[in-house]
Motif scaffolding. Structure first.
Motif, PDB file in Angstrom:
ATOM      1  N   ASP A  47     -10.620  49.207 -13.489  1.00  0.00           N
ATOM      2  CA  ASP A  47     -11.362  49.950 -12.476  1.00  0.00           C
ATOM      3  C   ASP A  47     -11.566  51.416 -12.842  1.00  0.00           C
ATOM      4  O   ASP A  47     -12.146  52.160 -12.089  1.00  0.00           O
ATOM      5  CB  ASP A  47     -10.670  49.860 -11.126  1.00  0.00           C
ATOM      6  CG  ASP A  47      -9.288  50.481 -11.133  1.00  0.00           C
ATOM      7  OD1 ASP A  47      -8.774  50.738 -10.047  1.00  0.00           O
ATOM      8  OD2 ASP A  47      -8.720  50.695 -12.214  1.00  0.00           O
ATOM      9  N   CYS A  87     -14.311  51.694  -5.554  1.00  0.00           N
ATOM     10  CA  CYS A  87     -13.545  50.492  -5.936  1.00  0.00           C
ATOM     11  C   CYS A  87     -12.816  49.914  -4.732  1.00  0.00           C
ATOM     12  O   CYS A  87     -12.859  48.699  -4.488  1.00  0.00           O
ATOM     13  CB  CYS A  87     -12.524  50.823  -7.017  1.00  0.00           C
ATOM     14  SG  CYS A  87     -13.210  51.190  -8.627  1.00  0.00           S
ATOM     15  N   ALA A 100     -15.643  44.523 -10.220  1.00  0.00           N
ATOM     16  CA  ALA A 100     -15.863  45.655 -11.123  1.00  0.00           C
ATOM     17  C   ALA A 100     -17.351  45.824 -11.441  1.00  0.00           C
ATOM     18  O   ALA A 100     -17.852  46.951 -11.526  1.00  0.00           O
ATOM     19  CB  ALA A 100     -15.069  45.463 -12.409  1.00  0.00           C
ATOM     20  N   VAL A 111     -18.948  47.475  -8.500  1.00  0.00           N
ATOM     21  CA  VAL A 111     -18.588  48.898  -8.470  1.00  0.00           C
ATOM     22  C   VAL A 111     -19.452  49.679  -9.454  1.00  0.00           C
ATOM     23  O   VAL A 111     -19.997  50.735  -9.120  1.00  0.00           O
ATOM     24  CB  VAL A 111     -17.084  49.089  -8.770  1.00  0.00           C
ATOM     25  CG1 VAL A 111     -16.760  50.551  -9.002  1.00  0.00           C
ATOM     26  CG2 VAL A 111     -16.241  48.522  -7.644  1.00  0.00           C
TER      27      VAL A 111
END
Length: 149
Positions: free
Chosen positions: A10, A28, A54, A57
């Motif tokens: 992340d 996140c 991910a 994000v």
């Protein structure tokens, strides 16, 4: 962090420009919480992998960065140093539903302000513009400057 250590999933290169933006970790958390809420509401047992979260994000971080750059460009084009609600509406012009909602919010916030606040802000802007125009027309010697037409 040394070159031998791997970066956590992340915290990587969020949008391809070095260090992740300051809001990256918050993004996140929010997207992870949204995915968890969607999983719990889904009756078919749909699950989101960490890689999928991910990817969301990175996508949203890129969208936010592009939006911020556009907002800054709109304000600069209007010769302002701050972003105005009109800039946000211009940014959302390709999403009719979002544009309608933001327009309604902007209209409601403008109407909820006392009329004296709206007038004083408008007159301050006008006064500032007049003083700037006067300063540019006045030469430093104190004699009137001839305008070229």
């Amino acid at each position: 962090m040394s070159d031998d250590e791997a970066k956590p999933a992340d915290e990587g290169d969020a949008v391809g420009e070095g260090a992740p933006p300051a809001y990256f970790k918050a993004l996140c958390v929010v997207i992870s919480e949204m995915a968890a809420a969607a999983e719990s509401a889904d009756e078919d047992g749909l699950r989101y992998t960490p890689e999928a979260v991910a990817a969301f994000v990175r996508f949203f971080a890129t969208m936010v960065q592009h939006g911020v750059r556009d907002l800054e460009a709109f304000a600069a084009h209007a010769k302002r140093r701050s972003i105005a609600p009109e800039d946000v509406l211009l940014l959302c012009r390709h999403s009719p539903a979002l544009h309608r909602q933001l327009s309604a919010l902007h209209s409601a916030s403008e109407h909820s302000k006392p009329s004296s606040a709206r007038k004083s802000r408008a007159s301050a802007t006008t006064t500032s513009a007049r003083s700037q125009a006067a300063e540019t027309d006045r030469p430093s010697s104190g004699t009137p400057k001839k305008r070229k037409h």
